[in-house]
Design a protein around this motif. Structure first.
Motif, PDB file in Angstrom:
ATOM      1  N   ASN A   1       1.267  -7.899  -5.936  1.00  0.00           N
ATOM      2  CA  ASN A   1       1.379  -8.485  -4.596  1.00  0.00           C
ATOM      3  C   ASN A   1       2.550  -9.467  -4.590  1.00  0.00           C
ATOM      4  N   LEU A   2       3.677  -8.968  -5.021  1.00  0.00           N
ATOM      5  CA  LEU A   2       4.902  -9.735  -5.185  1.00  0.00           C
ATOM      6  C   LEU A   2       6.081  -8.789  -4.987  1.00  0.00           C
TER       7      LEU A   2
ATOM      8  N   SER B   1       8.121  -8.154  -2.680  1.00  0.00           N
ATOM      9  CA  SER B   1       8.337  -7.506  -1.389  1.00  0.00           C
ATOM     10  C   SER B   1       8.108  -8.529  -0.288  1.00  0.00           C
ATOM     11  N   ASP B   2       8.909  -8.445   0.762  1.00  0.00           N
ATOM     12  CA  ASP B   2       8.805  -9.404   1.861  1.00  0.00           C
ATOM     13  C   ASP B   2       7.454  -9.351   2.559  1.00  0.00           C
TER      14      ASP B   2
ATOM     15  N   PHE C   1       4.635  -9.603   1.451  1.00  0.00           N
ATOM     16  CA  PHE C   1       3.662 -10.544   0.889  1.00  0.00           C
ATOM     17  C   PHE C   1       4.022 -12.007   1.172  1.00  0.00           C
ATOM     18  N   ASN C   2       5.220 -12.252   1.672  1.00  0.00           N
ATOM     19  CA  ASN C   2       5.693 -13.630   1.805  1.00  0.00           C
ATOM     20  C   ASN C   2       4.844 -14.485   2.731  1.00  0.00           C
ATOM     21  N   SER C   3       4.325 -13.900   3.790  1.00  0.00           N
ATOM     22  CA  SER C   3       3.581 -14.681   4.778  1.00  0.00           C
ATOM     23  C   SER C   3       2.087 -14.397   4.763  1.00  0.00           C
TER      24      SER C   3
ATOM     25  N   ASN D   1      -4.158 -11.254   1.255  1.00  0.00           N
ATOM     26  CA  ASN D   1      -3.835 -10.690  -0.057  1.00  0.00           C
ATOM     27  C   ASN D   1      -5.033  -9.960  -0.651  1.00  0.00           C
TER      28      ASN D   1
ATOM     29  N   TRP E   1       0.555 -14.421  -6.868  1.00  0.00           N
ATOM     30  CA  TRP E   1       0.981 -14.037  -5.529  1.00  0.00           C
ATOM     31  C   TRP E   1       1.995 -15.039  -5.014  1.00  0.00           C
ATOM     32  N   GLN E   2       2.331 -14.929  -3.725  1.00  0.00           N
ATOM     33  CA  GLN E   2       3.295 -15.839  -3.120  1.00  0.00           C
ATOM     34  C   GLN E   2       2.649 -17.095  -2.563  1.00  0.00           C
TER      35      GLN E   2
ATOM     36  N   GLN F   1       1.202 -20.641  -2.103  1.00  0.00           N
ATOM     37  CA  GLN F   1       1.416 -21.948  -2.724  1.00  0.00           C
ATOM     38  C   GLN F   1       0.169 -22.810  -2.520  1.00  0.00           C
TER      39      GLN F   1
END
Length: 510
Positions: free
Chosen positions: A411-412, A414-415, A417-419, A425, A457-458, A460
């Motif tokens: 799950n990384l 690639s765009d 997953f960014n938001s 997720n 994952w992305q 934070q």
């Protein structure tokens, strides 16, 4: 089968034969599922896994593959390989991009060759029509005329001069004329045409960079210390006692030439792999050998030991045969070891360089190389990176005994997953990944192996409970893979990438 249950003398035979299959095919037991961890960063260096491995390299910002951009202080513009290469070097670009970025080939800590966008090398025009001082980028293979020294200002390392092989420094005479005929030091002033402001764009940190960075004498000591300490016998004991039954061990093609691999690689990794097999046998752990770095790099990434981000694997029959020879060597060496469970022919090939045609040719030959020595070890075929039909190798491998397709789920990278939120997720695992896994799972096709995944994952600031739920979802879904799964990796300075840390700190329970 009925006779096994109606004739007692045959019952013992059936049981004995069944036990033989279960052992020799540890391997072929359909009820056995791999629950593995990757020993990443051990026998194939990845600097992000253990950054300290690079700490003592002199001029470590000048490693192979580092991208350098040079801005002339006199004209205020960047050096550029005109047309991306094949002609002169100019100094007329106000912005720096691909044609203005020079990839380093490191000779030693101060001496380098510069590769341009189209893969030619910067050098002096020494042709019969040249004057010996004009700077061009025409050589496909670097030599003495393409070897330069970078001289840095002692109190400002971004200010540099470039010393040419004729003993003079490069200077910008005009925006269209760069020559190597500046004689001396004029004090690093802004009116000095030999001074450049240098910007670095970073470099890969793989096996080539660490061994070439230290040089042959130091690299041997550094790498052997790393191999003997990063993964040790106690790690196999830990693996065996924490619900895992296998390891996937990434190796590089140079291991087949041990103890004297071609420079800059150094000998010793084969002994480390031998140790791994001894420990695996002692603690009942299966081994999947994974050719992670193929000759000339199959994907251009540091984990394939690319020198400068270039991808040359599979372009010639000679290159493919060299890779087959590595598989032949490894299988022959370990075929009789009861811990050998599978051989993965190549890791994460990337198109268009690794074409479907070249991979089909290699996969056919690689499979035969394994079968020449072992009728029982599984043969793992890696899907290509990128957007491809996940069944593109099914026509080739479906009829091959003991064939496995390796797919990697992160799950990384690639765009999409960014938001995503924590729950999104997790839902992606239960819906999208579950669907993708079902799509490639067929009754008469190859087995499926989720050869790499991680509970990272992305997100934070996620809580421990968030990570636990994310890991649990992946364990549930990837637990349906017909061959099994392997976490990336056992150890990593980034905690969530380290399965050892995740288990010891209660994030994952197997």
């Amino acid at each position: 089968m009925a006779t096994c249950f109606t004739k007692k003398p045959l019952i013992s035979i059936c049981i004995i034969f069944s036990c033989f299959l279960s052992h020799a095919y540890g391997r072929v037991n359909p009820n056995f599922q791999v629950r593995a961890v990757n020993l990443g960063g051990w026998l194939v260096t990845e600097g992000w896994i253990k950054p300290s491995l690079f700490d003592a390299i002199p001029n470590k910002d000048f490693l192979d593959g580092a991208g350098l951009q040079f801005k002339s202080v006199t004209v205020g513009k960047y050096l550029c390989a005109e047309l991306g290469g094949g002609t002169i070097i100019v100094a007329n670009r106000t912005q720096a991009s691909g044609w203005e970025t020079f990839k380093l080939w490191r000779i030693n800590e101060t001496t380098f060759q510069f590769r341009v966008f189209n893969n030619q090398f910067v050098g002096l025009d020494t042709t019969t029509a040249g004057n010996g001082i004009d700077v061009v980028a025409v050589a496909d293979t670097p030599g003495a005329s393409e070897t330069f020294e970078i001289v840095r200002k002692s109190d400002d390392l971004s200010r540099v001069r470039i010393k040419a092989p004729n003993g003079f420094f490069l200077q910008v005479k005009t925006e269209e004329l760069v020559t190597a005929d500046f004689k001396g030091d004029s004090g690093w002033r802004d009116d000095d045409p030999s001074v450049f402001l240098m910007t670095t764009t970073g470099s890969p940190r793989g096996e080539f960079q660490v061994t070439n960075g230290y040089g042959p004498a130091k690299a041997t000591r550094v790498m052997r210390e790393h191999w003997s300490t990063f993964i040790v016998e106690d790690d196999f004991k830990f693996i065996s006692s924490n619900g895992l039954n296998a390891v996937r061990i990434p190796v590089g093609w140079w291991i087949a030439s041990d103890p004297t691999p071609p420079p800059p690689y150094v000998g010793g990794s084969l002994q480390a792999l031998d140790n791994a097999f001894l420990w695996a046998q002692k603690y009942g752990v299966n081994v999947i050998i994974d050719l992670h770095a193929a000759p000339a790099s199959q994907n251009g990434y540091e984990h394939s030991s690319s020198r400068d981000g270039s991808q040359e694997w599979g372009k010639t029959d000679q290159n493919i045969q060299q890779t087959v020879d590595v598989i032949d060597f490894l299988t022959a060496r370990y075929a009789k070891n009861p811990s050998l469970y599978a051989v993965e022919l190549i890791n994460e090939p990337l198109s268009p360089g690794a074409s479907l045609e070249s991979l089909n040719k290699y996969y056919s030959a690689g499979y035969e190389a394994v079968r020449k020595h072992s009728s029982t070890a599984y043969v793992v075929f890696s899907n290509r990176l990128g957007e491809h039909d996940p069944k593109e190798f099914f026509p080739l491998v479906s009829g091959l005994k003991g064939s496995v397709i390796d797919i990697h789920y992160y799950n990384l990278f690639s765009d999409i997953f960014n938001s995503m939120t924590v729950q999104q997720n997790i839902d992606f695992i239960y819906t999208n990944r579950s669907s993708q896994l079902s799509q490639v799972t067929t009754s008469n096709g190859p087995l499926i192996f989720v050869g790499e995944w991680v509970a990272e994952w992305q997100i934070q600031g996620a809580t421990k409970e968030d990570y636990q739920k994310f890991a649990k979802a992946q364990l549930e879904v990837y637990g349906r893979a017909s061959f099994g799964w392997a976490y990336w990796a056992l150890k990593n300075v980034n905690n969530h990438w380290s399965l050892k840390w995740m288990i010891e700190n209660g994030y994952i329970k197997l």
